[in-house]
Write an enzyme that holds these catalytic residues in place. Structure first.
Site, PDB file in Angstrom:
ATOM      1  N   GLU A  57      87.340  45.261  99.144  1.00  0.00           N
ATOM      2  CA  GLU A  57      86.547  45.943  98.259  1.00  0.00           C
ATOM      3  C   GLU A  57      85.739  45.533  97.072  1.00  0.00           C
ATOM      4  OE1 GLU A  57      88.750  46.697 100.313  1.00  0.00           O
ATOM      5  OE2 GLU A  57      88.289  47.980 102.363  1.00  0.00           O
ATOM      6  N   HIS A 126      91.909  57.770 104.729  1.00  0.00           N
ATOM      7  CA  HIS A 126      90.570  57.676 105.950  1.00  0.00           C
ATOM      8  C   HIS A 126      90.173  58.841 105.653  1.00  0.00           C
ATOM      9  CE1 HIS A 126      91.808  54.258 108.004  1.00  0.00           C
ATOM     10  NE2 HIS A 126      90.882  54.168 108.488  1.00  0.00           N
TER      11      HIS A 126
END
Length: 325
Positions: A57, A126
């Site tokens: 990321e 998540h």
């Protein structure tokens, strides 16, 4: 169309309108994204404009910064909200700072899309609420749509913006449906909207909880006769405090609803701003219905952790029961 389809349509239309727009991230190319938001982009625009990246990321955001410096308009996807933490340094230290560091000479038109928030039964990392990290990072715009039409219009605005935008997509609203007129753009970033008018108490919220607030408002009217007004912020930075203040000045009472933990959440900022703006119009303290100051729980406890209709109505009742005399 669904919100997933609306976001995909916005990406399609933005790429068709401007060949500087590029989309990349983990599995966004051949697979079309974990939620299929980017489905078909690689086939239409090729691997040079829609491509997969490694699971890195920080590297994804770093590449977006470099591409923006070379004149592109990157739209990277971070697959889930909890995966943004490895990229935090790139966002806070570089992405958010470039324009001010160069006195506005260098534009940084990067829109980071992040499937965000909870209520779909996902595993750890998540389902988190990262919005206050980004809202506190000067130099970023922070957008949270709640409807497919807003998602389409606000994403087009974000991609065309010369400032970096964190575009947080409420996953629980991904399958919400409504007609979307792609030729008609709605209000720009920084404009809140009254989703349900009322004159008893104002509920301020955004993203996935707009639907919860509207459901609670309907129940409140049917069972108690309370006329609840629901304000959808749509944009956290810039914050349309004028629309919120006008609503609270009319109702005299306010409850802020958000998924993130209570301490230093958006509710704290909105309560402080309203006290500055409409103190003499308040009939009761501004209250909050929020997530708890704990890490996001396992799936089986999610329903108890997230603020829902019952917690919101209890908080509305507390506001209405307050007698300042």
């Amino acid at each position: 169309m669904t919100m997933v389809q609306a976001i995909g349509a916005a990406l399609h239309d933005a790429m068709a309108a401007d060949d500087r727009v590029v989309v990349f991230g983990e599995d966004v190319g051949r697979q079309g994204g974990v939620f299929r938001v980017t489905d078909g982009l690689q086939g239409t625009y090729g691997e040079q404009r829609c491509f997969d990246t490694p699971l890195a990321e920080s590297g994804i955001v770093g590449a977006a910064i470099g591409m923006a410096l070379r004149g592109f308009r990157p739209v990277p996807e971070i697959q889930f909200d909890g995966f943004t933490y490895p990229a935090f340094d790139q966002v806070a230290t570089h992405l958010a700072k470039y324009r001010s560091r160069t006195r506005g000479l260098v534009r940084m038109p990067v829109t980071i899309r992040v499937p965000s928030f909870g209520a779909i039964g996902s595993p750890e990392h998540h389902s988190e609420s990262t919005e206050t990290y980004w809202a506190h990072t000067a130099g970023l715009k922070v957008v949270v749509p709640s409807t497919p039409a807003d998602a389409y219009s606000l994403l087009r605005d974000s991609i065309e913006c010369d400032d970096p935008v964190m575009f947080l997509e409420p996953k629980r609203r991904y399958w919400a449906k409504e007609d979307v007129d792609r030729a008609a753009r709605r209000e720009p970033i920084g404009t809140a909207v009254v989703r349900r008018p009322g004159d008893t108490v104002t509920v301020v919220t955004y993203g996935g909880l707009v639907g919860v607030a509207l459901e609670a408002a309907t129940l409140a009217a049917e069972e108690h006769g309370w006329d609840v007004e629901v304000v959808d912020l749509r944009s956290l930075v810039p914050l349309d405090i004028d629309t919120v203040a006008a609503s609270v000045a009319r109702t005299g009472r306010c409850v802020v609803l958000h998924e993130g933990p209570r301490t230093l959440g958006m509710g704290a900022e909105i309560a402080a701003r309203l006290q500055e703006e409409v103190f003499w119009d308040l009939e009761a303290p501004i209250l909050r219905a929020t997530g708890f100051d704990t890490p996001y729980p396992p799936t089986r406890l999610e329903g108890d952790w997230l603020p829902g209709v019952d917690r919101l109505l209890d908080t509305v009742e507390r506001s209405l029961s307050y007698d300042h005399a």
